[in-house]
Enzyme design. Structure first.
Site: not given
Lengths: 272, 410
Positions: B99, B121, B389
């Site tokens: 991210k 969000e 990830s």
């Protein structure tokens, strides 16, 4: 009829030097039958144009009041087909009050543009506002609505500049909806003096009536808007009356119509 | 360094309107349109600026810790007995997931645009933590919208965000999960149009977010390509990643789209099973096209076009839509999308912990749950790269709960 019905209503009010009072309620809130009772009483309460919301699970431009109305409607099991049925039944009782459907894109996509446009026309719906469908994505829908003689009504906002306005007014019929505040429905309060110049610009550019909404809750604000625009819309303040009355549905009908009557009177007398 | 934004030879999606074939686009309320168009212009401008990319890569190197290693997962390879399995170790990045790559890019763009306030969000909290992290680093106020249910489920991440100086606003509307948090962030943006930058966490939403987030995340696939050429002297036979919104997956996939020999496999969350109504989060395998949150894509929806909540044990995959580029790759058949259930992901979570000494995120565990099938399909002598990830530390409470174990005072 359709687009002509909107034009006729504005022509009549213009001849009387009156601004229009537009009310918004959510179809199926708190249930289909109660919302029909409200709908059918609105013209006698002085409402000139009716906006009927169709519920969507993710109403991203709505404040808490209309979000909850959509939730109540969906919880009661309202289907889009029932929204059209509501409109059709209303049309049996009233042939002159324009009826505008307002909501979000996915239920429209789900029926297909032609299917949705034809259902509007068959139910006696005169115009459609799709909050999350800007002109960039509207060609297919515009074609279908044109063929069905239903007006696609666009929103202009405080963030709209002159160039953007030119994009917005293309393929718009009936009227332009001016969103008076940057924000969601029913939260910030309109400053009628502050938006008068913008409303005049939108009117001049489009040659269409300009309807102002999003921040009007009281007869005083409604009257102020009526002096500078062709119509004032009230939604959240009416929907709040439903919420306050629950679970007494009969009382919800009375309260909404009473509130609408007071607001309509304020709008109609504003220019006297 | 400046090739981060280069376009492969043939594949050139999206078009100027932000369309990936039938998907993508710009479905937002009119109040937001000027802002979104302005964002697109700013992005087009930044994309051409070498100084922008130089700062991006410098931060990725020194702040995030890139490049992330490409690691040969030897014991997992032996366990499945097929192709060699490599992990792209995105879980070793600062903040523990991919991210942050996107957040670095977007905060630089927000600064460039002169924005004074960041909103985001978050579902599981990983994007919220990454957003809070870059906002702390660049001294901008950060407001994170998070479903009330997720706030309750992900307390450690809420604490992290607060520690980093962000304000977490619980969202009680709807069902209090990621899609409701996204609705509320959009409502904030529409209200605070003049000073606010909306930092979307995945390669979805309105144009230009899907392409912009992809371009920031495609550092994953570009590094993978260089690393596998160095380690094996050839391209992999297949790449595989979990798909929720799909940013980690598109980041790995995109640089391989033109390499016809490379199979591309996405893994959706099948939750309780695809056959369970509203019991999964597999938008491609169990949904159909529609419009939500600014783009046309595959959605979980009922017969009337109302959006379903869906379900996955992994909060990061628990979203009723998917990035529009995945919808396009699915429709054209360039990528294949399979599914893994909650149960299979839990098994993969434990297996990888024990065999590799790596606790994977529940999101990544969905990809691991299917990597054995893929390794066998490719066969011995082949090479498969899996995007690991995120790390699974954030998931230990969820997993303990699912396994019926108590975690006491933790």
């Amino acid at each position: 009829m359709s687009v002509a019905r909107i034009d006729a209503r504005f022509a009549k009010l213009k001849a009387e030097n009156k601004s229009a009072f537009v009310s918004y309620i959510m179809a199926g809130d708190p249930d289909v039958e109660t919302s029909f009772e409200i709908l059918k009483g609105l013209p006698a309460a002085g409402v000139d144009i009716i906006e009927l919301g169709f519920p969507f699970s993710d109403p991203m431009a709505e404040g808490p009041t209309i979000q909850l109305a959509a939730e109540r409607s969906l919880k009661a099991g309202t289907k889009i087909a029932q929204v059209f049925e509501l409109a059709r039944r209303f049309r049996e009782t009233d042939q002159d009050t324009p009826l505008i459907l307002m909501g979000y894109m996915n239920p429209v996509e789900n029926m297909g543009y032609e299917g949705f446009a034809n259902a509007c026309a068959e139910a006696g719906i005169d115009g459609l506002i799709v909050v999350d469908c800007p002109p960039e994505e509207a060609d297919g829908l515009s074609d279908a609505l044109d063929a069905a003689d239903v007006a696609l009504i666009r929103l202009a906002t405080p963030t709209t500049d002159a160039a953007r306005l030119q994009t917005l007014i293309k393929r718009t019929k009936g009227f332009i909806y001016y969103v008076s505040v940057a924000g969601v429905t029913g939260v910030k309060e309109v400053d009628a003096g502050g938006i008068a110049a913008e409303v005049a610009k939108v009117k001049a550019a489009s040659g269409l009536p300009v309807v102002v909404g999003f921040g009007i809750r009281t007869p005083e604000r409604a009257a102020e808007v009526a002096r500078i625009a062709d119509a004032a819309v009230v939604g959240s303040a009416l929907v709040d009356e439903i919420k306050k009355s629950l679970p007494e549905n009969a009382q919800a009908v009375t309260k909404v119509l009473e509130t609408a009557r007071v607001l309509a009177q304020a709008v109609h007398q504003a220019r006297v | 360094m400046t090739d981060t934004h280069s376009i492969p030879n043939h594949y050139d999606m999206p078009d100027a309107k932000g369309r990936f074939g039938d998907f993508g686009g710009l479905y937002v309320p009119e109040t937001l349109m000027p802002l979104v168009l302005e964002l697109n212009e700013a992005w087009e401008d930044a994309k051409k600026d070498e100084a922008f990319w130089a700062e991006f890569h410098s931060l990725l190197k020194y702040f995030v810790g890139r490049p992330s290693p490409l690691y040969y997962a030897e014991r997992l390879t032996q366990h499945f007995g097929g192709a060699k399995i490599y992990f792209k170790r995105e879980e070793l990045n600062h903040t523990g997931a991919h991210k942050i790559n996107n957040c670095i890019g977007q905060i630089l763009l927000a600064k460039r645009m002169g924005r004074k306030r960041i909103i985001a969000e978050t579902g599981a909290g990983q994007h919220g933590v990454a957003s809070a992290t870059v906002c702390a680093r660049f001294d901008l106020p950060c407001i994170v919208y998070m479903g009330a249910l997720d706030v309750e489920r992900q307390k450690p991440n809420v604490f992290r965000m607060n520690l980093l100086g962000a304000e977490v606003r619980p969202v009680t509307n709807g069902n209090g999960t990621l899609k409701d948090a996204m609705n509320e962030a959009l409502r904030d943006w529409v209200t605070n149009v003049h000073d606010t930058y909306y930092m979307i966490g995945t390669a979805a939403g309105m144009h230009p977010y899907p392409v912009m987030v992809r371009d920031f995340q495609s550092v994953i696939g570009k590094e993978t390509k260089e690393q596998i050429l160095e380690l094996e002297g050839r391209l992999p036979d297949a790449v595989i990643a979990a798909v929720g919104g799909g940013s980690n997956a598109i980041g790995l996939f995109h640089p391989f789209i033109d390499d016809d020999s490379v199979k591309i496999v996405g893994v959706e969350a099948a939750g309780h099973g695809l056959e369970v109504y509203n019991g999964h989060a597999a938008s491609l395998n169990g949904g159909r096209p529609g419009v939500l949150h600014g783009n046309r894509t595959y959605l979980l929806q009922d017969d009337d076009g109302q959006i379903l909540e869906g379900h996955s044990i992994s909060a990061g995959l628990d979203y009723p839509g998917i990035g529009p580029e995945h919808a396009h790759l699915f429709d054209t058949g360039r990528a294949r999308y399979v599914t893994a259930t909650d149960k299979e992901a839990l098994e993969a979570f434990q297996l990888t912990s024990k065999l590799e000494g790596i606790i994977p995120a529940l999101e990544s565990s969905h990809a691991i749950a299917r990597v054995g099938d893929l390794a066998k399909e490719v066969g011995k002598g082949g090479i498969v790269v899996l995007n690991l990830s995120g790390r699974g530390d954030k998931d230990i409470f969820t997993v303990a709960n699912a396994l019926g174990q108590q975690m006491g005072g933790l």
